[in-house]
Every structure is written in structure tokens, then in C-alpha cells.
Design a protein around this motif. Structure first.
Motif, short mmCIF file in Angstrom:
data_model
loop_
_atom_site.label_atom_id
_atom_site.label_comp_id
_atom_site.label_asym_id
_atom_site.label_seq_id
_atom_site.Cartn_x
_atom_site.Cartn_y
_atom_site.Cartn_z
N UNK A 146 0.82 -1.21 0.00
CA UNK A 146 0.00 0.00 0.00
C UNK A 146 0.85 1.26 0.00
N UNK A 147 2.11 1.15 -0.41
CA UNK A 147 2.96 2.33 -0.43
C UNK A 147 2.50 3.30 -1.51
N UNK A 148 2.80 4.58 -1.29
CA UNK A 148 2.28 5.60 -2.20
C UNK A 148 2.96 5.51 -3.56
N UNK A 149 2.13 5.34 -4.56
CA UNK A 149 2.59 5.37 -5.95
C UNK A 149 1.79 6.43 -6.68
N UNK A 150 2.48 7.44 -7.14
CA UNK A 150 1.82 8.55 -7.82
C UNK A 150 2.83 9.58 -8.23
N UNK A 151 2.38 10.83 -8.32
CA UNK A 151 3.24 11.93 -8.75
C UNK A 151 3.52 12.85 -7.56
N UNK A 152 4.79 13.13 -7.33
CA UNK A 152 5.21 14.09 -6.32
C UNK A 152 6.12 15.12 -6.98
N UNK A 153 6.40 16.19 -6.22
CA UNK A 153 7.07 17.34 -6.81
C UNK A 153 8.26 17.79 -5.97
N UNK A 154 9.28 18.31 -6.66
CA UNK A 154 10.44 18.90 -6.02
C UNK A 154 10.65 20.30 -6.63
N UNK A 155 10.89 21.27 -5.75
CA UNK A 155 11.01 22.66 -6.20
C UNK A 155 12.28 23.27 -5.60
N UNK A 156 13.01 23.99 -6.44
CA UNK A 156 14.22 24.68 -5.96
C UNK A 156 14.48 25.92 -6.78
N UNK A 157 14.89 26.97 -6.10
CA UNK A 157 15.36 28.16 -6.79
C UNK A 157 16.84 28.01 -7.08
N UNK A 158 17.24 28.34 -8.30
CA UNK A 158 18.64 28.24 -8.71
C UNK A 158 19.13 29.62 -9.10
N UNK A 159 20.12 30.10 -8.38
CA UNK A 159 20.66 31.44 -8.63
C UNK A 159 21.83 31.37 -9.60
N UNK A 160 21.91 32.36 -10.47
CA UNK A 160 23.01 32.41 -11.43
C UNK A 160 24.36 32.46 -10.71
N UNK A 161 24.38 33.04 -9.53
CA UNK A 161 25.65 33.16 -8.80
C UNK A 161 26.13 31.81 -8.29
N UNK A 162 25.26 30.79 -8.29
CA UNK A 162 25.68 29.45 -7.88
C UNK A 162 26.45 28.73 -8.99
N UNK A 163 26.43 29.29 -10.21
CA UNK A 163 26.95 28.58 -11.37
C UNK A 163 28.16 29.33 -11.93
N UNK A 164 29.33 28.71 -11.97
CA UNK A 164 30.48 29.32 -12.65
C UNK A 164 30.23 29.31 -14.17
N UNK A 165 30.04 30.47 -14.76
CA UNK A 165 29.66 30.55 -16.17
C UNK A 165 30.86 30.82 -17.06
N UNK A 166 30.84 30.21 -18.27
CA UNK A 166 31.80 30.50 -19.31
C UNK A 166 31.17 31.49 -20.30
N UNK A 167 31.97 32.36 -20.84
CA UNK A 167 31.47 33.30 -21.83
C UNK A 167 30.98 32.53 -23.06
N UNK A 168 29.72 32.76 -23.40
CA UNK A 168 29.08 32.10 -24.56
C UNK A 168 29.00 30.57 -24.38
N UNK A 169 29.12 30.12 -23.14
CA UNK A 169 29.08 28.68 -22.90
C UNK A 169 27.65 28.16 -22.77
N UNK A 170 27.54 26.89 -22.41
CA UNK A 170 26.25 26.23 -22.22
C UNK A 170 26.15 25.73 -20.79
#
Length: 766
Positions: free
Chosen positions: A51-75
Motif C-alpha cells: 500500500x505504499x504511495x505510488x503517484x506523482x510528487x514534486x520537487x522545487x528549488x530556486x537556482x541562482x546564477x551566482x551558484x553557477x560558474x559561467x563561461x562566456x558564450x558557454x552552455x
């Protein structure tokens, strides 16, 4: 390339109507903050009741640009290592991905969204509910839902290695070892992008390093119009990857101007011969090991690297040289451990139990991702197409065609490895399904679910004789054991630790006498969750493991295999340590050891000594309270000298009558003695008649069918579904009711009552 884990500060929302609704609920005070890995079934998926729960659940998170080391014109990519089972990823309200595989890595490009805003709202839905296309849907294990592996952000430069090919790393290594001349030709391939397009003319620098990190080969190539760079280099006098003896690994590094990739690989050959069994680097190397699920008591499948390290420590301790990583793609980190420790791996997809016509594309996608993401692993020898797929499905052209498509896909993506599948014991050995993969294996449970122990011997001998051109293996075998249950004379279905040990003693001897079995895998190394089960004194667990679900206790059968396989460390083990209170006047003492000589001591006095191999049986008087000790002597055959003798000890006590705590079903005993005082009228039905014959009578058949329904329900939804399998029913029909009931753990009074009912139903005379 830069990689940043984002496993903290996720909001878990169990119920939401949409991604927008989940995002709103995530900022409410009652929203639950979780860290990854996470599953919502860590408790209810392990407590029984199905009888364990089988269905749809959700995960939510804010992601800040400052958390990511960015490359110029990178992906920039979001990388998910495991989201069970169907996942959708929303970025700032837009659905960016729909992924139907709960066990593989997938990535989504979030570059454009980052260019528009410095804060991204990430919403992920995971669904483990019923589906007619996403595997698995029916199997003897819990289907945990959740983000149960790591999530990270990958930041890539403008010119970078392609990460969009089925979740692969972007570097493919194919070593081809020449056994006669000793060199290895290693083909190195990468795919390069500039932005989102194939990068033409980019210089890729390859370098191969030995196990000590010294560069031994260098090569430079340029990408073609498709961004593909390829070259073949030769390692002279290549050091071989020799399994647990010497798991030697080389490292290849591929470099662009602003990014490098590295992968480990091994130089080895695998082959499987119907008469010689498994061959590693041209030499017989019988694969003898265990199967493994990924979940742990109290954690579910949301496990850490520390748990995976612990799991590997058990594998190394028992001395296995192979793992069947069932029944799905496991964590990339664990395949790395197998490479490093020399464990030969059977890797498979969760195409299991029940064929779903709408699931064909899902199986193909799972195989693409399994191979693309794990191609470079030295340890992986075979790709598994399916497991027990005919439990709840007939062999028809549609099922066969799905398997042929998988087999062809595997060979197209990887011509260097063979394909296999695990067949359920009811599948006839002349089935056309056996013709699809390169090699086959069977899951047999004779001596536990059906039949007698010796039937496994007869099965393999007959298969080997009738199909000399087919390699055959033993992909599952096992018996449930709850260490709380003990007996002087254990019998099938009493769930004692002792019967499990006897079961494995027989199977180990059978396997050792048949080196042509290309691989054998105990089911299972660890107990695992199967929430539909309710048997052997535990709710929601399959207890066939050699180690308990929480990893705290090695059952006696674990030490049997350690004695047979582990040649590195001398040891001796006394079985039955939990069987302290013994009622008989004489008691059996079983010792497992990898040393050739074992002495037994009672209260400090030597009472017996034996020479032997692995298993040593003694019988001693059972009087009062006694301290039992065993000592092992001598060198390990083919291994290191033992130095000091090894010792193990335990306490036993003489008691009056059986200790009820040791008995799963206190009325379970010798069925042969239950009817000594009863007269069996042969003109009426009885429990001594065969099931198939009883079922031919409508009245008697209805009675036994009711009891059989109840028995199958206690072993979970797979047991319930398999009850209608024609081949299984044919096999069961040849067995007497009393044999089936004994095997099912049915108590004496219930058997006697059934017999009284049957004795009231006359057999119709022709």
C-alpha cells in the motif's frame, strides 16, 4: 567544464495539481525541505501491505546564477542521475523535459533561461504510479519514487564535448586486446560542439596514462563536419585487466582548448563458450557471485556513496568475482567500483515480469541509455535484455520482436559485448525466446518454491546435453531466511537460517561440479524491500539475502560462499550462533572455512578434527551449557599462509522442548507423521493426491484453488500474477498437495482440515 551539486534546499510537495501549483505550495510554511538523494517511499515502501504511495510528487528549488560558474558564450545543463520513474522538468514554468527511465542519467540545457533571468525556478515531477508503457510495473521489489540520486549543474565552455547523446559523457573508449601478440589497439572517440552546433576542425588532444599516472601515448586529431574526432592508438605489451586478480586500469584524457574529459578503461577480452564457460583473456574464469538491489533498510533507494562503498566491501569479503546488478541501471559510482575491484558485471534494463505492448520504445530507450552511459566500463561483460519476462506474458511474436529489436540495438551500439537474459524457471527450454540473445541464464528455485533441490542438477544437465551449442548460466537461486528462526533439522519453507544454508550447500556443490555454467548469481546478496510480501515473520521484505536488509548481520550462508570463494584471508565460521537453546540430546555443529583442516572444541577440550573443503559437519552430545569453538589450520589452497590458526566460538544450552521463538510456524513439522493415526480412503480425494488430478474434479478443485489463492497472496503481487502461468501450473500439477502445502509453510491443523474436507468428496469412477 565546471560541475556543481545542487542537492540541498529542495522543497518536497507530495500533492499538487500542476507545476505552477507545486511552486506556490513550495513557499508555504508547511512545505518540507529535503536534501537529495530522496525518496518518499523509504518507510511505506518497506513495511508490507503493498500500500505504499505510488503517484506523482514534486520537487522545487530556486537556482541562482551566482551558484553557477559561467563561461562566456558557454552552455549550462541540469544533470539528473536518477529520477523515478517518469520525470518532467519545468524551468520558470515551461516544461523542458519528459524522461521515462527511473534509473539513468539525463540532462537538459538551461542556457537560454539563464540569459533571461538570474533566478531560475526549477520544478521537477517524479511519478512511480501505474503505467502501460514505463517499466517496471510488476516485479518482486518496491518501486521507490523520487529524486534519489544527485542533481547537479554542468557549466561548459563555448567549444565543449557533446553531452546530448543519451546521457553519455562524450568520450568513447574501445580497447581491442590481441591475446597472442600482447598489444591493445584502443579506439578513442569524442564528439564536439560549438554552442549548439557540431564543431568542425577542432583540435582534440588524446593522452593515455598508465595505472601510476604516467603518460604513455599522445595523439592529436581534428573533428570532422559532424564534430566527430576518432583515432586508434596501440599499447604495446598491454597490462591486462584480470578481474579480481589484477584489475589494472588505464586512463585516457581528451582535451579541447577549454575543457578536458577523462575516463578509465581496461584491456581485456571476454568470451563465453558452451563447453568451457566464461573466458577472461582467453582463460577459463568461471563467474561465481551474487545479485544485488540498490535499496537499504530505512533509506530505500536514496543511498549515498558511503553505502555503495559498504556494499562493495561485502562483495570483496565474500570473494565474489561477478555481480548481476539487478534489475535496472545502477549508480555510475558503483560501476566505477566494479572496474576498480575487478568485478565482472551483468548490466541490465528493467524489462521485467510482464510484457507491455506500449512499452517497446521505453525498453529501447533504456537500452540506449544503459549502453551509452556505461560503454567504457572495463567490468561490464554482458548486456541483459530482460528478466523473467514470461512470468505474466505469453511468448508471442510481439514479445519476440521486442527482444530481437533490443538484441540488434545492443550489438549495433556495442559489437564488443554479448547479450543475455534471465529466464523464469517455467520457460520451456525449446522456446524461441532462447534463440534471441547470445547466451542464456535461468532463474531456478527448486527446493524453495517448487520441486526438490536435485531438480536444478537435472535441469542443467539436461539443458547442457540437449543444447550443446548454447551457453547456459544460473542467474537466480535462493531461499528466504529470517535469522530469528532456527531448527535442529531445518526443512523447506521454515524460513530458518539453517535451511537457507543447506539450500546453498547443495547449490554450491552442484555449481562446482559444472564449470561450463558461464555465470552463477546468488539471489540475493542483501535482503531487499518487496512491499507486497508478508512471509517469514517480516512484512514487506524479500529475505533471500545472504546479509540482512540493514547490513548488520551476515547469515550463515554468507560464510559458506566466503569459504568457497575468498582465498585472500583465512577464516573459520561456526554456524547457528543464534541457535543457542537446543532441545535434542545430540546436536549438529556445522563449520564453514577456507582452510583445509578444522578442529572442534567443547569447553576447551578438543573433541574432533576433520580435513575437508569448505563445509565441515560435526555431531556432539548436547548437555548443559557448552562453549563451542572451531579452529582452522593450514594454508589456504592457492592463497596466502594463514599464520596463526583462526578461531570462532559460540554458546549453546540444553533445554526441555523447542524454543517457540525459533519457530516461524509452530505446527510445521514432519508431514509424514501428521496422518499416522488417520485412515485415508483411496476412493475419496486426499492431500496425497496430485494437484492436477484434484483440479479435474470441480468440487475438490474449488477447495484447493481457494487455499492456493491465499498462499500466493502472501508472497506479493508477482506471486499472485504468476499463479495463472500455464507452465507453472503444469509443473505444480505433478506435485502432491501435501508436498505443496509443506513447501508453503501451511500448519498441521490446516493440512489435516483440508484433508478431512477432501476425504468427503468421492472420486468419480469412469
Amino acid at each position: 567544464m565546471s560541475s556543481v551539486d545542487i542537492c540541498e534546499n529542495w522543497k518536497f510537495i507530495k500533492f499538487a495539481s500542476s507545476a505552477q501549483d507545486a511552486a506556490i505550495r513550495a513557499v508555504m510554511p508547511e512545505a518540507e525541505t529535503v536534501s537529495l538523494p530522496h525518496t518518499w517511499n523509504a518507510v511505506d515502501g518497506q513495511d508490507g501491505g503493498n500500500d505504499y504511495y505510488r503517484g506523482k510528487c514534486w520537487y522545487v528549488r530556486a537556482l541562482q546564477a551566482e551558484e553557477i560558474p559561467l563561461y562566456e558564450n558557454g552552455r549550462v545543463y541540469l544533470e539528473f542521475e536518477g529520477a523515478a520513474y517518469t520525470a518532467e522538468v519545468y524551468v520558470n514554468g515551461a516544461c523542458k523535459c519528459h524522461h521515462e527511465n527511473g534509473f539513468s542519467t539525463f540532462r537538459i540545457d538551461i542556457t537560454e533561461e539563464l540569459l533571461k533571468t538570474e533566478t531560475l525556478e526549477i520544478v521537477v515531477s517524479c511519478e512511480n504510479g501505474d503505467s502501460d508503457r514505463v517499466y517496471p510495473q510488476q516485479a518482486d521489489f518496491t518501486f521507490y519514487g523520487g529524486l534519489y540520486r544527485a542533481v547537479r549543474v554542468l557549466s561548459l565552455p563555448l567549444v565543449h564535448f557533446d553531452r546530448d547523446y543519451f546521457g553519455s559523457c562524450g568520450l568513447k573508449v574501445t580497447p581491442l586486446l590481441d591475446l597472442d601478440l600482447g598489444y591493445a589497439d584502443v579506439t578513442l572517440e569524442t564528439w564536439v560542439k560549438q554552442g549548439t552546433s557540431a564543431a568542425f576542425g577542432q583540435k582534440v588532444r588524446f593522452q593515455i596514462m598508465d595505472g601510476e599516472g604516467q603518460a604513455i601515448l599522445k595523439e592529436e586529431v581534428r573533428t570532422d563536419e559532424s564534430g566527430h574526432a576518432i583515432c586508434t592508438v596501440r599499447i604495446e605489451n598491454a597490462r591486462r585487466w584480470e578481474g579480481i586478480k589484477d584489475p589494472y586500469l588505464y586512463t585516457v584524457v581528451a582535451a579541447l582548448a577549454d575543457e578536458t574529459l577523462s575516463e578509465k578503461f581496461g584491456c581485456r577480452t571476454f568470451d563465453i563458450d558452451p563447453q568451457k564457460g566464461f573466458l577472461l583473456n582467453g582463460h577459463p574464469y568461471p563467474l561465481r557471485g551474487v545479485s544485488m538491489h540498490q535499496d537499504v533498510k530505512g533509506m530505500g533507494n536514496a543511498i549515498t556513496k558511503a553505502v555503495l562503498d559498504q556494499n562493495m566491501a561485502f562483495v570483496r569479503e565474500i570473494g565474489a568475482n561477478t555481480l548481476r546488478l539487478a534489475h535496472y541501471q545502477h549508480a555510475q559510482y558503483f560501476y566505477d567500483l566494479c572496474d576498480r575491484e575487478g568485478i565482472v558485471v551483468w548490466a541490465e534494463i528493467p524489462f521485467i515480469t510482464m510484457f507491455m505492448p506500449k512499452g517497446r520504445e521505453c525498453t529501447l530507450q533504456m537500452m540506449r541509455e544503459l549502453i551509452a552511459q556505461n560503454y567504457n566500463h572495463a567490468s561490464i561483460a554482458v548486456w541483459g535484455l530482460s528478466n523473467e519476462i514470461t512470468v505474466a506474458s505469453a511468448v508471442n511474436e510481439e514479445l519476440l520482436d521486442n527482444h530481437r529489436a533490443l538484441n540488434n540495438l545492443a550489438h549495433a551500439m556495442d559489437p564488443t559485448r554479448k547479450t543475455t537474459m534471465a529466464n523464469v524457471f517455467m520457460l520451456e527450454t525449446d522456446s524461441p525466446l532462447l534463440e534471441v540473445p547470445d547466451v542464456n541464464s535461468y532463474n531456478l528455485y527448486f527446493g524453495w518454491y517448487v520441486g526438490e533441490l536435485e531438480e536444478a542438477d537435472h535441469f542443467f544437465d539436461a539443458f547442457h546435453q540437449d543444447h550443446p551449442q548454447m551457453a547456459i548460466g544460473y542467474s537466480e537461486y535462493g531461499a528466504d531466511a529470517n535469522p530469528a528462526y532456527q531448527a535442529e533439522d531445518p526443512v523447506r519453507s521454515d524460513y530458518t537460517e539453517g535451511y537457507q544454508a543447506l539450500y546453498h550447500e547443495h547449490n554450491l556443490a552442484m555449481i562446482q561440479a559444472r564449470p561450463w555454467l558461464w555465470a552463477t548469481h546468488v539471489w540475493n546478496l542483501f535482503d531487499f524491500a518487496a512491499d507486497g510480501r508478508d512471509e517469514g515473520g517480516r512484512h514487506g521484505e524479500n529475505q533471500k539475502g545472504l546479509v540482512t536488509f540493514d547490513r548488520s548481520y551476515r547469515k550463515d550462508a554468507f560464510y559458506l560462499y566466503k569459504a568457497a570463494w575468498n582465498k585472500r584471508e583465512p577464516f573459520v565460521h561456526l554456524c547457528g550462533k543464534k541457535y543457542e537453546n537446543r532441545e535434542s540430546d545430540e546436536t549438529k555443529i556445522t563449520v564453514y572455512s577456507n582452510q583445509p583442516r578444522v578442529a572442534l572444541y567443547v569447553n576447551g577440550n578438543k573433541v574432533a578434527e576433520q580435513r575437508g573443503n569448505t563445509v565441515f559437519h560435526f555431531v556432539i552430545p548436547n548437555v548443559g551449557s557448552q562453549w563451542i569453538a572451531a579452529r582452522g589450520f593450514g594454508d589456504i589452497e592457492g592463497g596466502a599462509a594463514c599464520g596463526q590458526p583462526t578461531v570462532d566460538g559460540m554458546r549453546i544450552h540444553k533445554v526441555d522442548g523447542k524454543d517457540a521463538d525459533y519457530i516461524f510456524n509452530s505446527s510445521l513439522g514432519s508431514v509424514d507423521n501428521w496422518f499416522d493415526a488417520e485412515e485415508i480412503d483411496p476412493d475419496f480425494w486426499s492431500v496425497w493426491d496430485k494437484l492436477g488430478e484434484i483440479r479435474e474434479d470441480p468440487q475438490a478443485g474449488a477447495v484447493v484453488n481457494t487455499m492456493m489463492e491465499q498462499a500466493s497472496a502472501s508472497r506479493g503481487d508477482v506471486a499472485d500474477s504468476v499463479k495463472d502461468n500455464p507452465a507453472l501450473q503444469k509443473m505444480l500439477g505433478r506435485m502432491t498437495m501435501v508436498s505443496l502445502l509443506k513447501q508453503g509453510g501451511v500448519g498441521e491443523e490446516a493440512v489435516k482440515q483440508l484433508n478431512r474436507v477432501l476425504q468427503g468428496i468421492p472420486k468419480k469412477k469412469s
